[in-house]
Design an enzyme around this catalytic site. Structure first.
Site, PDB file in Angstrom:
ATOM      1  N   ASN A   1       1.787  -4.224  -8.307  1.00 51.63           N
ATOM      2  CA  ASN A   1       3.119  -3.628  -8.418  1.00 51.63           C
ATOM      3  C   ASN A   1       4.039  -4.521  -9.251  1.00 51.63           C
ATOM      4  O   ASN A   1       4.734  -4.053 -10.155  1.00 51.63           O
ATOM      5  CB  ASN A   1       3.731  -3.415  -7.026  1.00 51.63           C
ATOM      6  CG  ASN A   1       3.041  -2.326  -6.241  1.00 51.63           C
ATOM      7  OD1 ASN A   1       2.473  -1.395  -6.804  1.00 51.63           O
ATOM      8  ND2 ASN A   1       3.087  -2.438  -4.924  1.00 51.63           N
TER       9      ASN A   1
ATOM     10  N   ASP B   1      -6.219   6.023   0.329  1.00 55.72           N
ATOM     11  CA  ASP B   1      -6.087   4.762  -0.390  1.00 55.72           C
ATOM     12  C   ASP B   1      -7.310   3.890  -0.091  1.00 55.72           C
ATOM     13  O   ASP B   1      -8.199   4.276   0.673  1.00 55.72           O
ATOM     14  CB  ASP B   1      -4.755   4.066  -0.087  1.00 55.72           C
ATOM     15  CG  ASP B   1      -4.674   3.448   1.311  1.00 55.72           C
ATOM     16  OD1 ASP B   1      -5.663   3.489   2.065  1.00 55.72           O
ATOM     17  OD2 ASP B   1      -3.605   2.908   1.655  1.00 55.72           O
TER      18      ASP B   1
ATOM     19  N   HIS C   1       0.825  -1.214   0.000  1.00 55.23           N
ATOM     20  CA  HIS C   1       0.000   0.000   0.000  1.00 55.23           C
ATOM     21  C   HIS C   1       0.856   1.259   0.000  1.00 55.23           C
ATOM     22  O   HIS C   1       0.530   2.237  -0.670  1.00 55.23           O
ATOM     23  CB  HIS C   1      -0.924   0.001   1.223  1.00 55.23           C
ATOM     24  CG  HIS C   1      -1.850  -1.175   1.243  1.00 55.23           C
ATOM     25  ND1 HIS C   1      -2.391  -1.682   2.399  1.00 55.23           N
ATOM     26  CD2 HIS C   1      -2.327  -1.959   0.241  1.00 55.23           C
ATOM     27  CE1 HIS C   1      -3.167  -2.717   2.109  1.00 55.23           C
ATOM     28  NE2 HIS C   1      -3.128  -2.904   0.814  1.00 55.23           N
TER      29      HIS C   1
END
Length: 476
Positions: A372, A115, A18
Site C-alpha cells: 500500500n 483475500d 488487508h
C-alpha cells in the site's frame, strides 16, 4: 440496487493492511465497472483504525458491508505463534460464519473473491454455484513464489535462508534466501506449513488469481505467471493483473491538518516522510538511531511515530490506532525535539499519508515497504528509502532497489540488525540532495505515468479487469 447487475462478494481478513486492499478492489469494481459489491469483513475488535475504516465503509451507498465476528481461537494458538499463523487460524475458523452470511443474503453473489488468507473459504462458492477467485494484493513475484513454494518444499533441503544459490521460480527473477517472505524463514515453524498450504489453495481451489500489480512494475514475473509453460503447469489458473489499486489524495480532506500546514511552508521536494505503516514497530534502539540520523542529516522531515513494541516488527498489526499519545515521546534522544524543532515535525500514531506523499514539499519516503505504501509513494512520484520489517517486504525492497531503481536500502536487514545513525544520515542525504536521489526521482515519476496509464480505459490493467468480469458473467 439493480438486481440484474453482476454481484461480487469479497472476503477480507483482519488488519488494515488487508482491509484497505479489499476496499480498493471493491471500490474499483463498483465505480469503474458498475459491479454490485458486498464485502464480508472478518473483524477483531482490537484495532481502532480498522473500526474507523469499517464505519466509513458502512456509510457507502455503492458497497454493502457485512461484518463477520472473529471466532475465539485462544485454545488453538501457542503463545509464540506468528501473525501469519494467527490470521490463517482466524480465517479457517470463520468459515462457518462466512457461509452463514452468504446463505442469508437476499441476492446471492455471482462470484466470490477471497483475500490471500481466505482461500479455505473458496469451496463455499461451489455450494451456491458461484465462480471463485483469490485476490493477492502483492507483487507478481510474491504471487509466483507463493504458488510455487510447495514445489520447493519437495525439492529443496534445509533452510531457504542458508542457501548459497537463490531460489529459481520458472521464468521469474531469482529470489535470494535473505529476501524470502517471513513464513519461509523457518521451515520448522507452524507458519511455514500454513504458507505452503495457502499457495496450494490458490491454484487448486480457485478459478483465477487477481494480483494487485501492473505490467511495467514487474513484467518478468507477470509474464512467467501468464505464459511460462513450466510455471503455468503449477499455477493452473488464469492470472489477472489489475493494479495498482491504491488510495488517491483527497485535496479537500486534510486542509486543516497541522502536518499539511507545516508542509505548505517548506520548499519543493525538501522534506523526507518517515512512516512504518499501520503494523510496523522498530525497536527503541532503532528509533533512537533513526532520530540521530535524521538530526545529523540536517534534512527536513515529517516522522509518524509510535511507541516501540519490544522485539516484534509487526507489533501493531492487530491493534493499529490503539496507542494513546501522552505528551512528547519519551523514547526519543534527550533534547531531540528541541534541537530539531524547526527542522522537522513529529506526528504521533497517524498522519494523512496519501495527502502527504502527494504534497509538493515531499522529496523522499522512508518506508517499511508494505505494498500500500509503495504504491502510494509511486503514485505521488516520490523515491524511497526501503526499510523492510516483516511479511514479504524484503521481496518488495529488492524490486524497488535493484530493478526499478527508485529506492535505496540499508546494508543490513533492519528486521535483524540496528541500522546505525551514520548510515541513516548518508542515505537521507543521498536521497534528498545527491545525484542518485535525482535519478530515482526521475524514474519514479515515469513509473507513476505508467501506473496511471495501466488503469485508464484500454490500459493493461483495465483490460485485465474486464477479462475477469467477463469470466464472472459467463458463469451466469
Amino acid at each position: 440496487m439493480d438486481q440484474n447487475k453482476l454481484h461480487v462478494a469479497i472476503i477480507s481478513s483482519p488488519g488494515m493492511g488487508h482491509l484497505v486492499p479489499v476496499y480498493l478492489l471493491a471500490n474499483r469494481l463498483a465505480t469503474h465497472h458498475h459491479v454490485r459489491i458486498t464485502i464480508l469483513a472478518v473483524t477483531t475488535q482490537t484495532s481502532p483504525a480498522e473500526s474507523q475504516l469499517l464505519g466509513s465503509l458502512a456509510d457507502l451507498d455503492h458497497i454493502n458491508l457485512i461484518k463477520i465476528p472473529s471466532p475465539d481461537i485462544s485454545n488453538l494458538l501457542d503463545p509464540d505463534d506468528t501473525m501469519v499463523t494467527r490470521l490463517a487460524v482466524i480465517m479457517r475458523e470463520a468459515k462457518n460464519n462466512i457461509r452463514s452470511a452468504i446463505s442469508t443474503m437476499s441476492s446471492r453473489p455471482h462470484a466470490l473473491i477471497g483475500d490471500l488468507f481466505s482461500s479455505e473459504s473458496l469451496p463455499i462458492a461451489n455450494e451456491f454455484h458461484m465462480r471463485k477467485y483469490v485476490y493477492v494484493p502483492c507483487l507478481a513475484r510474491f504471487a509466483a513464489l507463493t504458488m510455487h513454494v510447495h514445489v520447493f518444499d519437495k525439492e529443496v533441503k534445509g533452510q531457504y535462508v542458508d542457501l548459497v544459490e537463490p531460489l529459481r521460480v520458472p521464468g521469474c527473477v531469482p529470489v535470494r534466501g535473505q529476501d524470502v517472505p517471513d513464513p519461509m524463514l523457518d521451515r520448522n515453524n507452524r507458519e511455514y506449513n500454513e504458507y505452503v498450504k495457502m499457495g496450494i489453495n490458490f491454484t487448486t481451489l480457485s478459478d483465477g488469481v487477481l494480483v494487485n500489480t501492473w505490467r511495467d512494475l514487474d513484467c518478468t514475473s507477470l509474464d512467467a505467471l501468464k505464459y511460462n509453460e513450466t510455471l503455468k503447469s503449477v499455477v493452473k489458473v488464469p492470472v489477472y493483473d489489475i493494479g495498482p489499486l491504491t488510495r488517491l489524495a483527497d485535496p479537500a480532506g486534510s486542509n486543516d491538518s497541522k502536518v499539511i500546514e507545516w508542509l505548505d511552508m517548506q520548499p519543493v521536494e525538501s522534506v523526507i516522510f518517515i512512516s512504518f505503516g499501520s503494523g510496523g514497530t522498530p525497536s527503541a534502539e532503532q528509533i533512537a538511531e533513526l532520530a540521530w540520523g535524521l538530526e545529523l542529516s540536517r534534512q527536513r522531515f515529517v516522522w509518524v511515530i509510535r511507541s516501540p513494541a519490544g522485539s516484534a516488527k509487526d507489533g501493531t498489526f492487530f491493534t493499529s490506532g490503539s496507542d494513546s499519545p501522552n505528551g512528547p515521546p519519551d523514547f526519543l534522544p534527550e533534547g531531540f525535539l528541541n534541537r530539531t524543532g524547526t527542522q522537522g515535525l513529529i506526528v504521533p500514531l497517524w498522519a494523512p499519508q496519501v495527502t502527504i506523499l502527494n504534497h509538493k514539499s515531499i522529496g523522499g519516503f522512508l518506508t517499511h515497504c508494505g505494498l500500500n505504501s509503495i504504491y502510494e509513494s509511486i503514485r505521488g512520484g516520490v523515491p524511497m528509502i526501503a526499510w523492510p520489517l516483516y511479511a514479504e517486504q524484503r521481496l518488495n525492497a529488492s524490486l524497488l532497489t535493484e530493478e526499478l531503481q527508485v529506492a535505496i536500502r540499508p546494508a543490513v536487514q533492519p528486521a535483524e540488525e540496528v541500522v546505525g545513525r551514520e548510515e541513516i544520515e548518508k542515505m537521507v542525504r543521498s536521497l534528498m540532495e545527491g545525484e542518485d536521489g535525482k535519478r530515482m526521482r526521475e524514474k519514479v515519476k515515469l513509473l507513476r505515468e505508467s501506473a496511471n496509464h495501466a488503469l485508464m480505459i484500454n490500459g493493461s490493467s483495465y483490460k485485465s479487469m474486464c477479462e475477469f468480469i467477463t469470466c464472472c458473467q459467463n458463469n451466469n
